[in-house]
Design an enzyme around this catalytic site. Structure first.
Site, PDB file in Angstrom:
ATOM      1  N   LYS A 174       1.116  -1.327  -0.089  1.00 21.80           N
ATOM      2  CA  LYS A 174      -0.150  -0.179  -0.102  1.00 21.80           C
ATOM      3  C   LYS A 174       1.146   1.492  -0.217  1.00 21.80           C
ATOM      4  O   LYS A 174       2.365   1.013   0.272  1.00 21.80           O
ATOM      5  CB  LYS A 174      -0.669   0.145   0.875  1.00 21.80           C
ATOM      6  CG  LYS A 174      -1.023  -1.275   1.696  1.00 21.80           C
ATOM      7  CD  LYS A 174      -2.338  -1.762   0.329  1.00 21.80           C
ATOM      8  CE  LYS A 174      -2.613  -3.864   1.099  1.00 21.80           C
ATOM      9  NZ  LYS A 174      -3.468  -4.058  -0.169  1.00 21.80           N
TER      10      LYS A 174
HETATM   11  C1  LIG Z   1      -4.189  -5.572   1.271  1.00 20.25           C
HETATM   12  C2  LIG Z   1      -5.286  -5.806   1.386  1.00 20.25           C
HETATM   13  C3  LIG Z   1      -5.859  -6.539   2.677  1.00 20.25           C
HETATM   14  C4  LIG Z   1      -4.921  -6.862   3.808  1.00 20.25           C
HETATM   15  O1  LIG Z   1      -3.981  -5.979   4.315  1.00 20.25           O
HETATM   16  P1  LIG Z   1      -3.379  -6.668   5.148  1.00 20.25           P
HETATM   17  O2  LIG Z   1      -3.098  -5.265   6.239  1.00 20.25           O
HETATM   18  O3  LIG Z   1      -2.257  -7.178   4.583  1.00 20.25           O
HETATM   19  O4  LIG Z   1      -3.642  -7.713   6.271  1.00 20.25           O
HETATM   20  C5  LIG Z   1      -7.413  -6.223   2.669  1.00 20.25           C
HETATM   21  N1  LIG Z   1      -7.903  -5.861   1.611  1.00 20.25           N
HETATM   22  C6  LIG Z   1      -7.249  -5.248   0.946  1.00 20.25           C
HETATM   23  C7  LIG Z   1      -9.070  -4.476  -0.966  1.00 20.25           C
HETATM   24  C8  LIG Z   1      -6.234  -4.286   0.426  1.00 20.25           C
HETATM   25  O5  LIG Z   1      -5.621  -4.992  -0.991  1.00 20.25           O
END
Ligand SMILES: *Cc1c(COP(=O)(O)O)cnc(C)c1O
Length: 373
Positions: A174
């Site tokens: 992210k």
């Molecule tokens: C990355 C992501 C997650 C999970 O996030 P983590 O911090 O890795 O647990 C959940 N939903 C979406 C849409 C994502 O892109």
């Protein structure tokens, strides 16, 4: 994707280590305040990652066995898994071909008397139409999986504001990273207080608060079986620095996305773009392959050979073995987008020359003339 990290993050992490307080403490509290303020929410509850944040959101809504939660299949698998953690059933709704997000129509098509909540994703950073969804739900709770949406805006305000709760991710995939980490933002004080207890074993008084009450012996109690979903102060120290950099990171990604669009549109290729009244942070820049182009796997292989690291489109949970046999309504748009889009490289330092290489390699891989020399 490459995280945008520098000496400032390294310094901040070192200071947290030197302070001697490395678990959830003052830096987590500061990061919660700063992040919540940045999205205009009253409360922030930091968690170990977004998956645990999503679990807490559904848990405090009382989602449990026999309940259904509407989610897009067109998402990282954690979205659907969070529903299963509660013993409930994820019900897959299709998405808009334009945005890749749930719409009032796709949600209405799969809603039943057992629907307990709707979990909407801002896929790849593209804001979903929260006001329209909320208006269509008639009081059914709406939770935002805003894992990808830090720095995106909707109707002139940050995303993550319209629903009851929003869950964020700080994974390095992210735009704002703490290594691993997550956050829930909400305006609901009671929900925030309950989630703060639930992330820390159900303790009535947090370890940090007991420490702060030096000179007074406070004995905590455990009112319910809960979880350890804490963030550390080491992570929060990094998050505070990253939060200050976020506007610059988003601005740079939007420049890169605009240039990709300029290069790809004349080739007749459809790409992700800002929806009406919203701006994406372009966490994922996807391009749709024309009907005549080879399968995505072949295109990715040709790109890899040309030194370009692209990725398949956003995954569709219902096509994974973990959801084999899981009943679902037809999901034609999801299946089209997941099999006929791919994600191009975008990171803060990507140069124009590198972008030209990506576009030329893509054009060659799908047999198109390129506008680039
Ligand atoms: C990355 C992501 C997650 C999970 O996030 P983590 O911090 O890795 O647990 C959940 N939903 C979406 C849409 C994502 O892109």
């Amino acid at each position: 994707m490459k995280p945008t990290l520098g000496e400032e993050e390294a310094q901040a992490v070192a200071e947290a280590v030197r302070s001697g307080w490395v678990a959830q403490g003052p830096r987590v509290a500061e990061f919660e305040k700063a992040f919540a303020a940045s999205v205009g929410a009253d409360h922030g509850v930091a968690t170990s990652n977004c998956t645990t944040a999503l679990h807490l959101c559904l848990y405090v809504l009382g989602v449990g066995p026999g309940d259904e939660v509407i989610v897009p299949s067109f998402s990282f698998i954690a979205t659907a898994n969070a529903v299963r953690y509660c013993g409930a059933t994820p019900v897959f709704a299709d998405v808009s071909a334009e945005t890749g997000n749930l719409t009032p129509e796709t949600v209405a098509a799969v809603r039943t008397d057992a629907t307990k909540a709707v979990l909407v994703v801002h896929q790849g950073g593209v804001p979903a139409d929260i006001p329209a969804l909320k208006a269509s739900l008639g009081g059914l709770p709406l939770v935002e999986d805003a894992a990808c949406a830090a720095g995106s805006t909707l109707n002139g305000a940050p995303t993550g504001r319209g629903a009851l709760m929003a869950a964020w991710s700080f994974h390095p995939r992210k735009l704002l990273t703490t290594g691993e980490g997550g956050m829930i933002t909400t305006d609901d004080e009671e929900l925030a207080a309950r989630m703060r207890r639930l992330r820390e074993h159900g303790m009535s008084v947090s370890a940090a608060d007991r420490h702060a009450a030096a000179g007074k012996a406070i004995v905590e109690s455990y009112g319910e079986t809960a979880f350890n979903y804490r963030m550390t102060d080491i992570q929060a120290a990094m998050g505070l620095v990253q939060l200050r950099k976020l506007p610059g990171i988003v601005a740079r990604r939007r420049e890169i996305a605009a240039r990709y669009r300029e290069l790809l549109a004349p080739m007749g290729l459809r790409t992700v773009r800002d929806p009406e009244g919203a701006t994406s942070n372009f966490q994922s820049f996807w391009v749709e392959l024309p009907d005549a182009a080879p399968p995505v796997g072949d295109v990715l292989a040709a790109l890899a050979e040309a030194g370009v690291s692209a990725r398949r489109g956003i995954m569709a949970a219902h096509t994974e073995p973990a959801y084999a046999g899981h009943p679902h309504a037809p999901l034609p748009v999801t299946e089209h987008l997941t099999t006929r889009t791919l994600i191009l490289p975008v990171h803060h330092e990507l140069t124009e020359a590198e972008q030209d290489t990506v576009v030329a390699a893509l054009a060659a891989a799908i047999g198109l003339q390129t506008a680039v020399h």
